[in-house]
Design a protein around this motif. Structure first.
Motif, PDB file in Angstrom:
ATOM      1  N   MET A  70       0.859  -0.915   0.137  1.00 26.07           N
ATOM      2  CA  MET A  70      -0.331  -0.129  -0.010  1.00 26.07           C
ATOM      3  C   MET A  70       1.011   1.350   0.044  1.00 26.07           C
ATOM      4  O   MET A  70       1.964   1.233   0.660  1.00 26.07           O
ATOM      5  CB  MET A  70      -1.010  -0.209   0.906  1.00 26.07           C
ATOM      6  N   SER A  71       0.731   2.261  -0.965  1.00 27.80           N
ATOM      7  CA  SER A  71       1.154   3.392  -0.823  1.00 27.80           C
ATOM      8  C   SER A  71       0.718   4.633  -0.692  1.00 27.80           C
ATOM      9  O   SER A  71      -0.706   5.160  -0.661  1.00 27.80           O
ATOM     10  CB  SER A  71       1.491   3.530  -2.299  1.00 27.80           C
ATOM     11  N   ARG A  72       1.126   5.759  -0.066  1.00 26.16           N
ATOM     12  CA  ARG A  72       0.170   7.035   1.010  1.00 26.16           C
ATOM     13  C   ARG A  72       1.169   7.812   0.155  1.00 26.16           C
ATOM     14  O   ARG A  72       2.200   8.705   0.933  1.00 26.16           O
ATOM     15  CB  ARG A  72      -0.322   7.084   1.814  1.00 26.16           C
ATOM     16  N   PRO A  73       1.233   8.545  -1.160  1.00 27.82           N
ATOM     17  CA  PRO A  73       1.898   9.778  -1.442  1.00 27.82           C
ATOM     18  C   PRO A  73       1.151  10.626  -0.829  1.00 27.82           C
ATOM     19  O   PRO A  73       0.359  10.412   0.098  1.00 27.82           O
ATOM     20  CB  PRO A  73       1.253   9.709  -2.954  1.00 27.82           C
ATOM     21  N   PRO A  74       2.362  12.058  -0.832  1.00 26.01           N
ATOM     22  CA  PRO A  74       3.444  12.000  -1.422  1.00 26.01           C
ATOM     23  C   PRO A  74       4.354  11.067  -0.336  1.00 26.01           C
ATOM     24  O   PRO A  74       4.081  10.600   0.856  1.00 26.01           O
ATOM     25  CB  PRO A  74       3.939  13.641  -1.221  1.00 26.01           C
ATOM     26  N   LEU A  75       5.154  10.854  -1.455  1.00 22.18           N
ATOM     27  CA  LEU A  75       6.189   9.912  -1.238  1.00 22.18           C
ATOM     28  C   LEU A  75       7.575   9.982  -0.333  1.00 22.18           C
ATOM     29  O   LEU A  75       8.195  10.925  -0.665  1.00 22.18           O
ATOM     30  CB  LEU A  75       6.596   8.793  -0.968  1.00 22.18           C
ATOM     31  N   PRO A  76       8.297   9.992   1.163  1.00 23.35           N
ATOM     32  CA  PRO A  76       9.612  10.367   1.297  1.00 23.35           C
ATOM     33  C   PRO A  76      10.558  10.119  -0.093  1.00 23.35           C
ATOM     34  O   PRO A  76      10.612   9.207  -0.672  1.00 23.35           O
ATOM     35  CB  PRO A  76      10.336   9.992   2.296  1.00 23.35           C
ATOM     36  N   PRO A  77      11.638  11.101   0.003  1.00 23.02           N
ATOM     37  CA  PRO A  77      11.904  11.791   0.507  1.00 23.02           C
ATOM     38  C   PRO A  77      11.599  13.133   0.223  1.00 23.02           C
ATOM     39  O   PRO A  77      10.515  13.510  -0.910  1.00 23.02           O
ATOM     40  CB  PRO A  77      13.306  12.492   0.001  1.00 23.02           C
ATOM     41  N   PHE A  78      10.736  14.089   1.448  1.00 21.66           N
ATOM     42  CA  PHE A  78       9.890  15.193   1.215  1.00 21.66           C
ATOM     43  C   PHE A  78      10.412  16.309   0.825  1.00 21.66           C
ATOM     44  O   PHE A  78      12.096  16.562   1.441  1.00 21.66           O
ATOM     45  CB  PHE A  78       9.215  15.209   2.923  1.00 21.66           C
ATOM     46  N   ASN A  79       9.640  17.541  -0.159  1.00 18.48           N
ATOM     47  CA  ASN A  79      10.504  18.264  -0.260  1.00 18.48           C
ATOM     48  C   ASN A  79       9.903  19.515   0.463  1.00 18.48           C
ATOM     49  O   ASN A  79       8.507  19.020   1.185  1.00 18.48           O
ATOM     50  CB  ASN A  79      10.873  19.015  -1.504  1.00 18.48           C
ATOM     51  N   ALA A  80       9.929  20.834   0.845  1.00 21.24           N
ATOM     52  CA  ALA A  80       9.173  21.802   1.207  1.00 21.24           C
ATOM     53  C   ALA A  80       7.237  21.961   0.922  1.00 21.24           C
ATOM     54  O   ALA A  80       6.389  21.811   1.474  1.00 21.24           O
ATOM     55  CB  ALA A  80       9.396  23.388   1.194  1.00 21.24           C
ATOM     56  N   GLU A  81       6.927  20.731  -0.394  1.00 20.13           N
ATOM     57  CA  GLU A  81       6.136  21.456  -1.271  1.00 20.13           C
ATOM     58  C   GLU A  81       5.098  19.968  -0.888  1.00 20.13           C
ATOM     59  O   GLU A  81       4.112  19.871  -0.434  1.00 20.13           O
ATOM     60  CB  GLU A  81       5.499  21.620  -2.767  1.00 20.13           C
TER      61      GLU A  81
END
Length: 154
Positions: A1-12
């Protein structure tokens, strides 16, 4: 199961992850909220230590039975790679009719699929009067036009 947004994170993507969490918690559906966490997720929430989705559902069910008229605002504080720090405030009413504004901070860590595997929350409750309430939108998602914590001076 995937829950976007995915790491690595940016500010947005970090800000998007925070808003998605806020929206889910304002929906007050424990089963739905629990799906954003790993099956073995670990939480520290006030005095409670919670392990796994079953405990998350039980905790959130108790929470929203006790905390009536729940309205939450979360704000991104910091992020790095797969971690996000959040500050938040929420307003709620107890069964005796007393209003509270609860203030806190959370530290989150996500797995590679975007599921939260760790959550540590520190929270303080402040009794407020009905006239001091700031979160007055209808139950559910905070409208985009409603100010956030920084704009409200919280």
């Amino acid at each position: 199961m995937s829950r976007p947004p995915l790491p690595p994170f940016n500010a947005e993507t970090a800000a998007q992850k925070v808003r998605l969490a806020e929206d889910a918690w304002n929906g007050q559906d424990p089963e739905k909220v629990s799906q954003a966490y790993t099956s073995d997720s670990q939480w520290r929430n006030r005095l409670e230590f919670i392990h796994g989705r079953e405990d998350i559902v039980a905790f959130l069910t108790r929470k929203w039975e006790r905390e009536q008229e729940y309205r939450l605002i979360k704000e991104l504080w910091a992020f790095q790679d797969r971690r996000i720090a959040v500050r938040f405030a929420y307003e709620w009413q107890d069964q005796a009719g007393q209003w509270f504004r609860s203030h806190g901070n959370e530290n989150w860590e996500f797995d590679e699929n975007g599921l939260m595997r760790y959550r540590a929350a520190s929270i303080n409750d402040q009794p407020i009067s009905t006239t001091d309430r700031l979160f007055r939108w209808p139950e559910g998602r905070r409208p985009d036009s409603h100010p956030g914590l920084s704009t409200l001076g919280l």
